[in-house]
Design an enzyme around this catalytic site. Structure first.
Site, PDB file in Angstrom:
ATOM      1  CD  GLN A   1      -2.328   1.297   2.842  1.00  0.00           C
ATOM      2  OE1 GLN A   1      -1.758   0.746   3.780  1.00  0.00           O
ATOM      3  NE2 GLN A   1      -3.420   2.019   2.990  1.00  0.00           N
TER       4      GLN A   1
ATOM      5  CD  GLU B   1      -5.488   0.351   7.121  1.00  0.00           C
ATOM      6  OE1 GLU B   1      -5.819   1.358   6.463  1.00  0.00           O
ATOM      7  OE2 GLU B   1      -4.375   0.204   7.646  1.00  0.00           O
TER       8      GLU B   1
END
Lengths: 414, 379
Positions: free
Chosen positions: A134, A254
């Site tokens: 990420q 997330e």
């Protein structure tokens, strides 16, 4: 346990039986190499490859990605991923290595990607063959995530990327990165765009991955530098300027509050010298019973005992909160407990590990590798590592802002 | 854990009890009314006496609340403890002065006493008799062997202390020592030989007294061989119900302070904009949530007669007591100067929290016992 199963639909019930049967026969057994406590700590290629083989076999058996559509490599089942997760947990399987891929990239691609991109990327993401990382945080964009300085400038069919990402877990293994960057300097939030970037093939050709050494002395995450990297426009997710909206899809998943349930295995007991004994109050009590103090043990010291019991109450409160959060009549606001989970859980673990210093006394100075270190030096290591999670995924200070604003309705802090 | 239902036993009926209690208290006891009821004097000069609404108590009796956790065979409602916990939470949120909490606690003690006398006393509770407990000595100990009351020839002598809502109660359950141990006895507060001496207390929402006995007539509820066991069996439920009161009061303090922080402007912003206010208020919320979850868990483990019930109840009381002090102190502090005044409603709850947190053992008391139970005795 039986409560879960009673609520299963017919499809879920059949699938659960299938999962049990498959896991019974196909549990990968003990790992041949030492595994770190979680996938984000992976630094050894042998450990990674063993975990990838596990993910691939579970994927091919249909336990991973089972709720995703067939054409994207999924199982096309209805709300069955959590069933597979429960059963994998029950069978104490190893964790999955591609957690950023499954937990953040996959739902984002599913909701915002073009058709051919979904077909190209999702199957190998779900199988774990292609590891993802990420690219959100930057040196100047941590808690203030929208302050992105990495730029993407249009050049025909391509974008030219320049900038500096940081705290990038798994970048040293990743084939792909989800990347948030700036396409318009004039507009903080509407000037962001979101890409998926094949970084591995570009290392040395516009991408540099440099390991960062943590305060513990361990590696784990990286800096990633982009120097005129060319990325094809087909790898853009959603519209130019829609990056912030797309990033919210990533972040909500997330934090475990997204529409798509993330495939997750786990539950395998870590080996003794892997820090497992630093995660529970029981482990801390066992430590206290071993450590000498004033001719007795630390567990006989009233001040230490009080710390241990305070900790036990916090853990039990945390567990009972998770139980209560599912009962609408006993929760005043639906997000009140879910939004506390990261904050409360990470601070609790940090404080637990801090008490080990009181218990070990002078021996807490001994680190991993010293033969006299209590519990092989895992407690001071765990305490230092605990700051990773009180800082990551929105610092706990930002979490307090979110709770104050969304749950208590207080005015937004800047 | 396996035996407990995931929902703490908190089903549809329990949810209905909770929402009707919330509505009842918000309709009948808005804080303005409570404030004028309990704080109408300029200063706290007289001990709590007539500062409560007897008709409100009668309505609670009509709804069956005081005997909610009493078996149907004894004329009670026969609902699980978690339903009583829900009502206590709402009573705490309203800071309502009433004999409800001591009567709940008395019903838990009576539930542990076999025999006709206890059965009749439970039946009287269903009829609206308010009951309180005289089980604490002058040093604040509720250890049955330390009672300062004696039983001689069916009459009580000596004294008992820290009796909650003594002036609202019609009956008192007293622990008293005889030749073979500590028994439990029921007496009328109006009887000859009973002298109720009100304490001057901080909390405005209840009264408290010590009681002197000089040959007071009484009825035996538990024999001298059984009284201590009955009290210790009832203790987890008592701790749970007091914890629930603190959880409710904590929630009022949190929400009221959050509201104030949205409206009070300093430095061009509502003060809730500043993280010096926002973050500790979130911390208060976190402590309330843990206390609440632990309280419902304790109630459920008591209902399901689990071995963990005592540990769970002591954890709930320890956490709720810490939270009570924290929620009260932050509410006064964040209200600023106005929070320090008599006219502000916050002190009503501050005082109730500070009273409840020491009732039947404060946080440190319970953590000390928990350390013996969960770590083992000190060598």
């Amino acid at each position: 346990m039986s409560g879960n199963e009673k609520q299963d639909t017919a499809e879920q019930s059949t699938f659960r039986a299938y999962c049990k049967d498959w896991l019974e026969k196909n549990h990968p057994g003990e790992p041949p190499v030492n595994l770190p406590l979680g996938a984000l700590e992976l630094s050894d290629i042998d450990a990674l490859e063993w975990l990838q083989a596990w993910q691939k076999s579970a994927y091919e058996a249909g336990l991973i990605g089972c709720d995703y559509p067939k054409e994207y490599g999924g199982g096309a089942l209805d709300d069955c991923q959590h069933i597979a997760n429960q059963e994998m947990q029950r069978y104490k399987t190893p964790y999955l290595p591609n957690i950023i891929g499954m937990g953040m990239a996959a739902p984002t691609i599913l909701f915002h990607g073009q058709e051919d991109i979904k077909k190209e990327l999702l199957p190998k993401l779900l199988s774990g063959e292609e590891i993802w990382c990420q690219g959100f945080s930057e040196p100047g964009a941590g808690s203030d995530l929208a302050n992105q300085q990495t730029t993407a400038v249009r050049d025909g069919d391509n974008w030219i990327i320049n900038g500096h990402k940081i705290w990038t877990s798994l970048a040293h293994f990743a084939k792909w990165m989800i990347l948030l960057c700036r396409t318009d300097k004039a507009d903080k939030y509407n000037g962001l765009s979101y890409f998926v970037v094949p970084i591995k093939e570009a290392i040395g050709k516009g991408v540099t991955v440099k390991p960062l050494i943590k305060m513990t002395g361990e590696t784990g995450f990286n800096e990633v530098i982009f120097d005129n990297l060319l990325v094809n426009d087909k790898y853009r997710l959603d519209e130019v300027g829609a990056g912030w909206k797309v990033a919210m899809t990533t972040l909500v998943h997330e934090r475990g509050a997204g529409l798509v349930v993330t495939p997750a295995s786990g539950g395998m007991e870590p080996k003794e010298d892997q820090g497992a004994q630093t995660q529970s109050v029981r482990a801390l009590i066992d430590l206290a019973k071993k450590m000498p103090r004033n001719g007795k043990t630390a567990a006989d010291d009233p001040l230490i005992r009080d710390e241990l019991i305070k900790m036990m109450i916090r853990y039990e409160g945390f567990i009972q909160n998770q139980r209560r959060s599912r009962i609408t009549e006993l929760t005043d606001h639906p997000m009140r407990i879910p939004l506390q989970t990261k904050l409360v859980g990470t601070e609790m673990a940090q404080d637990l590990q801090k008490i080990s210093y009181d218990i070990e006394g002078p021996a807490s100075s001994l680190y991993v590798g010293d033969k006299n270190a209590p519990a092989k030096g895992q407690w001071p290591l765990a305490y230092m590592n605990s700051f990773g999670v009180t800082i990551a995924a929105g610092t706990n200070e930002v979490q307090r802002n979110i709770l104050g604003e969304r749950v208590l309705g207080l005015p937004k802090s800047k | 854990m396996e035996k407990q239902p995931k929902n703490f036993g908190f089903g549809e009926e329990e949810a209905m009890v909770k929402s009707s209690a919330r509505k009842f208290f918000s309709d009948n006891c808005p804080i303005e009314k409570i404030h004028s009821q309990v704080a109408n004097q300029e200063k706290n000069s007289s001990p709590g006496n007539g500062n409560w609404d007897r008709r409100l108590w009668e309505k609670m009796v009509e709804m069956g609340w005081p005997s909610l956790n009493v078996a149907e065979s004894s004329g009670g409602v026969g609902m699980p403890l978690c339903a009583a916990v829900a009502i206590a939470e709402e009573a705490g949120r309203a800071a309502v002065p009433s004999p409800l909490i001591p009567t709940f606690c008395s019903s838990f003690v009576l539930n542990q006493c076999p025999g006709q006398a206890a059965e009749e006393a439970l039946n009287q509770i269903t009829q609206g008799t308010a009951v309180s407990l005289g089980i604490t000595n002058s040093k604040g100990s509720s250890d049955p062997s330390q009672t300062e009351t004696e039983i001689k020839g069916n009459k009580l002598y000596g004294a008992t202390y820290y009796v909650q809502d003594a002036q609202k109660a019609e009956k008192i359950i007293v622990s008293a020592k005889g030749s073979s141990g500590t028994g439990l006895y029921l007496l009328d507060t109006q009887s000859k030989g009973v002298q109720i001496i009100p304490d001057l207390i901080v909390d405005l929402t209840r009264d408290q007294a010590h009681i002197i006995f000089d040959g007071a007539p009484c009825i035996e509820l538990a024999k001298q061989t059984d009284g201590a066991a009955a009290l210790s069996a009832a203790l987890p439920a008592m701790l749970t119900i007091v914890s629930a009161d603190m959880v409710g009061a904590g929630e009022w303090l949190l929400q009221t302070t959050a509201e104030y922080a949205k409206t009070r402007v300093q430095f061009d912003h509502p003060i809730g904009f500043f993280q010096a206010i926002k973050h500790p208020l979130v911390n208060v919320m976190i402590e309330i949530d843990k206390a609440k979850s632990l309280t419902y868990n304790a109630a459920c483990s008591i209902d399901f007669k689990e071995d963990s019930a005592e540990v769970n109840a002591r954890m709930a009381k320890a956490q709720a007591s810490e939270m009570a002090v924290f929620s009260a102190s932050r509410a006064v502090q964040f209200h600023g100067g106005i929070g320090f005044t008599w006219e502000c409603f916050v002190h009503i709850f501050f005082k109730r929290q500070m009273h409840n947190q020491v009732l039947y053992g404060d946080a440190k008391h319970h953590r000390r016992i928990l350390s013996d139970l969960c770590i083992g005795q000190i060598n």
